[in-house]
Every structure is written in C-alpha cells, then in structure tokens.
Design a protein around this motif. Structure first.
Motif, PDB file in Angstrom:
ATOM      1  N   LEU A  34       0.870  -1.290   0.148  1.00 41.12           N
ATOM      2  CA  LEU A  34      -0.062   0.031   0.169  1.00 41.12           C
ATOM      3  C   LEU A  34       0.807   1.433  -0.045  1.00 41.12           C
ATOM      4  N   VAL A  35       2.170   0.953   0.120  1.00 37.13           N
ATOM      5  CA  VAL A  35       3.083   2.423  -0.098  1.00 37.13           C
ATOM      6  C   VAL A  35       3.659   2.601  -1.469  1.00 37.13           C
ATOM      7  N   PRO A  36       3.305   3.557  -1.803  1.00 36.96           N
ATOM      8  CA  PRO A  36       3.939   4.023  -3.382  1.00 36.96           C
ATOM      9  C   PRO A  36       5.259   3.836  -3.146  1.00 36.96           C
ATOM     10  N   ALA A  37       6.047   3.364  -4.070  1.00 37.80           N
ATOM     11  CA  ALA A  37       7.299   3.194  -4.374  1.00 37.80           C
ATOM     12  C   ALA A  37       8.104   4.514  -4.185  1.00 37.80           C
ATOM     13  N   GLY A  38       7.516   5.592  -4.514  1.00 39.23           N
ATOM     14  CA  GLY A  38       8.214   6.927  -4.121  1.00 39.23           C
ATOM     15  C   GLY A  38       8.171   7.217  -2.761  1.00 39.23           C
ATOM     16  N   ALA A  39       7.079   7.037  -2.130  1.00 36.60           N
ATOM     17  CA  ALA A  39       7.142   7.330  -0.709  1.00 36.60           C
ATOM     18  C   ALA A  39       7.933   6.261  -0.115  1.00 36.60           C
ATOM     19  N   ALA A  40       8.056   4.898  -0.397  1.00 38.79           N
ATOM     20  CA  ALA A  40       9.077   4.278   0.485  1.00 38.79           C
ATOM     21  C   ALA A  40      10.345   4.740   0.207  1.00 38.79           C
ATOM     22  N   ALA A  41      10.652   4.934  -0.840  1.00 36.37           N
ATOM     23  CA  ALA A  41      12.087   5.546  -1.172  1.00 36.37           C
ATOM     24  C   ALA A  41      12.539   6.689  -0.307  1.00 36.37           C
ATOM     25  N   LEU A  42      11.441   7.691  -0.134  1.00 36.14           N
ATOM     26  CA  LEU A  42      11.838   8.798   0.639  1.00 36.14           C
ATOM     27  C   LEU A  42      11.899   8.344   2.221  1.00 36.14           C
ATOM     28  N   LEU A  43      11.076   7.464   2.444  1.00 40.25           N
ATOM     29  CA  LEU A  43      11.155   6.973   4.105  1.00 40.25           C
ATOM     30  C   LEU A  43      12.214   6.366   4.251  1.00 40.25           C
ATOM     31  N   GLN A  44      12.845   5.560   3.180  1.00 42.48           N
ATOM     32  CA  GLN A  44      14.194   4.843   3.415  1.00 42.48           C
ATOM     33  C   GLN A  44      15.286   6.049   3.565  1.00 42.48           C
ATOM     34  N   LYS A  45      15.332   6.812   2.832  1.00 41.99           N
ATOM     35  CA  LYS A  45      16.354   7.722   2.776  1.00 41.99           C
ATOM     36  C   LYS A  45      16.448   8.548   3.971  1.00 41.99           C
ATOM     37  N   ALA A  46      14.918   9.033   4.571  1.00 41.53           N
ATOM     38  CA  ALA A  46      14.943   9.407   5.947  1.00 41.53           C
ATOM     39  C   ALA A  46      15.469   8.736   7.046  1.00 41.53           C
ATOM     40  N   SER A  47      14.959   7.421   7.070  1.00 38.63           N
ATOM     41  CA  SER A  47      15.498   6.500   8.209  1.00 38.63           C
ATOM     42  C   SER A  47      17.183   6.350   8.118  1.00 38.63           C
ATOM     43  N   GLN A  48      17.738   6.672   7.094  1.00 36.78           N
ATOM     44  CA  GLN A  48      19.433   6.586   6.973  1.00 36.78           C
ATOM     45  C   GLN A  48      20.023   8.024   7.271  1.00 36.78           C
ATOM     46  N   GLN A  49      19.206   9.115   7.755  1.00 38.66           N
ATOM     47  CA  GLN A  49      19.432  10.235   7.897  1.00 38.66           C
ATOM     48  C   GLN A  49      19.846  10.593   9.164  1.00 38.66           C
ATOM     49  N   HIS A  50      20.868  10.899   9.705  1.00 37.12           N
ATOM     50  CA  HIS A  50      21.269  11.402  11.180  1.00 37.12           C
ATOM     51  C   HIS A  50      20.939  12.654  11.476  1.00 37.12           C
ATOM     52  N   ASN A  51      20.872  13.587  10.517  1.00 32.23           N
ATOM     53  CA  ASN A  51      20.730  15.052  10.623  1.00 32.23           C
ATOM     54  C   ASN A  51      19.118  15.254  10.696  1.00 32.23           C
ATOM     55  N   ASN A  52      18.617  15.716  11.883  1.00 28.03           N
ATOM     56  CA  ASN A  52      17.032  15.771  12.199  1.00 28.03           C
ATOM     57  C   ASN A  52      16.534  16.922  11.214  1.00 28.03           C
ATOM     58  N   ARG A  53      17.176  17.866  10.854  1.00 30.75           N
ATOM     59  CA  ARG A  53      16.732  18.762   9.815  1.00 30.75           C
ATOM     60  C   ARG A  53      16.483  18.218   8.342  1.00 30.75           C
TER      61      ARG A  53
END
Length: 230
Positions: A34-53
């Motif tokens: 149910l998660v669009p591929a583009g949304a999943a990609a952005l969520l994956q990038k966010a999960s790997q980001q250590h900078n909160n901003r």
C-alpha cells in the motif's frame, strides 16, 4: 471468506483489508504493497539520515508528494517533533516515546505536564489523522502503542546507564529481561493505577508494554512476572 495468519502471533485474520494484526498489532505483509514506491524511497532515505533537519525535510517532502499515505503519516507522528538544533537535544519532548516517561519517574513531571503527556499519548491530532487513514483503527492503535513502548525501552531503558550499566562502553549486565523487569513492572503498576485513563486505555497500554518487553527481551517474561508479584 479469505483469511490469513499473522506472522507474529499466528492468529487467523479474516479482514482482507487489514494492514496490522488486530490481535497483536504486527504489520502485515500486504501493508508494504500500500506504500507507493516513491514514498517508500523517501522513507528509506529519511531512516538513514542522522541530521534531524534533513530527516524532517525528507518526511515533509513525502507528505507533500504522497498525501494520505498512512506509512508516511505514521513516521511524521513519531518523528515530526524531533529537535532540529544541537541546543535542543536535551529537550526530550521531541522524542515521541518520551510521553511514557512519567509512568517510570512521575516525580520528575508536574501534574499539569503529566496530563499534557497523557493527552498527547492518546489524542494527538496527528495520531487521529493516522487512525482516520487506517483500514483498521483498532489495529493501528495497537501497533502505535507497541511501537511507542518498544522505542521507549530501546531509548530510555537500554540506552540508560542507570538501568543497563556500562563500564568503558561495555555492558555489564547481559540479561536484559532480568535487569529491565523492575522498571517495566513499575511502569505497568503506574499505568494500571492511572485513573485519568479509561479502563480500555489502561488495558491497551499495559498490553502494548508487555508485548514490547517480550519483543525487546527475547520473549523471556519470567522476570517481569516475578517483579509484578513483589
């Protein structure tokens, strides 16, 4: 009637549209579909980001590009208030699971603050938005509370020298189920005694905390049961 089995608790689920197990809150396999591929990609990038901003910028982009996506809105629920400046790190209010802390150390929180945390725990507008998007609001609430409890155990119990003492970076006690049983038992007793919550809320939160403890401590519940009897 089509049914499936929960991968965690193995109970039969007869709601074909369910994305979380209505019994234990585990995410079901079809949720990822149910998660669009583009949304999943952005969520994956966010999960790997250590900078909160930068993390929050990615999540905000996902919200703008994929409105009404439950997976995206859930991450905003849990991370949307993260501190963006180094000076804000000591303010734990931006960490969603910190809402549970007054059940562990009530003496650290004035009654007005406790009530505000309690209200956010169950009535946060972003939580209500997620519930409105969920195929099964009850299952999502179970999932939300269990995730909240698991993150609390990871951050404020496993991550604390008070509860999991370390020497020169080495963990001194390896039996987490034994060591963490006392603080979790204190939390369970505090939740059960919290008459500001409804009976249903108390039961749901206790069940979520017990499930989270089992998940984080290898399923060993004997020490927790013993601590609850003391």
């Amino acid at each position: 009637m089509q049914s499936t089995l929960c991968p965690r608790c193995s109970r039969e689920i007869t709601q074909p549209e369910a994305v979380f197990c209505p019994f234990c809150g585990a995410p079901l396999a079809q949720q990822t579909d149910l998660v669009p591929a583009g949304a999943a990609a952005l969520l994956q990038k966010a999960s790997q980001q250590h900078n909160n901003r930068k993390k929050l910028a990615l999540l905000q982009k996902a919200r703008e590009e994929f409105p009404d996506c439950l997976a995206v809105e859930e991450e905003w629920l849990f991370q949307g208030k993260l501190p963006q400046k180094a000076a804000q790190v000591l303010d734990y209010s931006g960490i969603k699971c910190h809402l549970l802390h007054f059940y562990l150390t009530p003496e650290d929180f004035p009654l007005t603050r406790q009530q505000a945390m309690r209200q956010e725990l169950f009535e946060d507008p972003q939580l209500q938005r997620c519930l409105s998007l969920a195929a099964s609001p009850e299952a999502f609430m179970t999932h939300y509370l269990e995730r909240l409890c698991r993150e609390f155990i990871q951050v404020f119990l496993f991550g604390s020298n008070q509860y999991m003492p370390r020497l020169m970076g080495f963990q001194l006690e390896r039996n987490a189920a034994k060591v963490l049983s006392a603080p979790v038992a204190d939390m369970l007793r505090a939740i059960r005694a919290d008459e500001a919550l409804t009976p249903e809320q108390r039961a749901s939160l206790c069940a979520a905390l017990e499930a989270a403890f089992a998940a984080e401590c290898g399923g060993d519940m004997r020490w927790l049961r013993q601590a609850m009897e003391e």
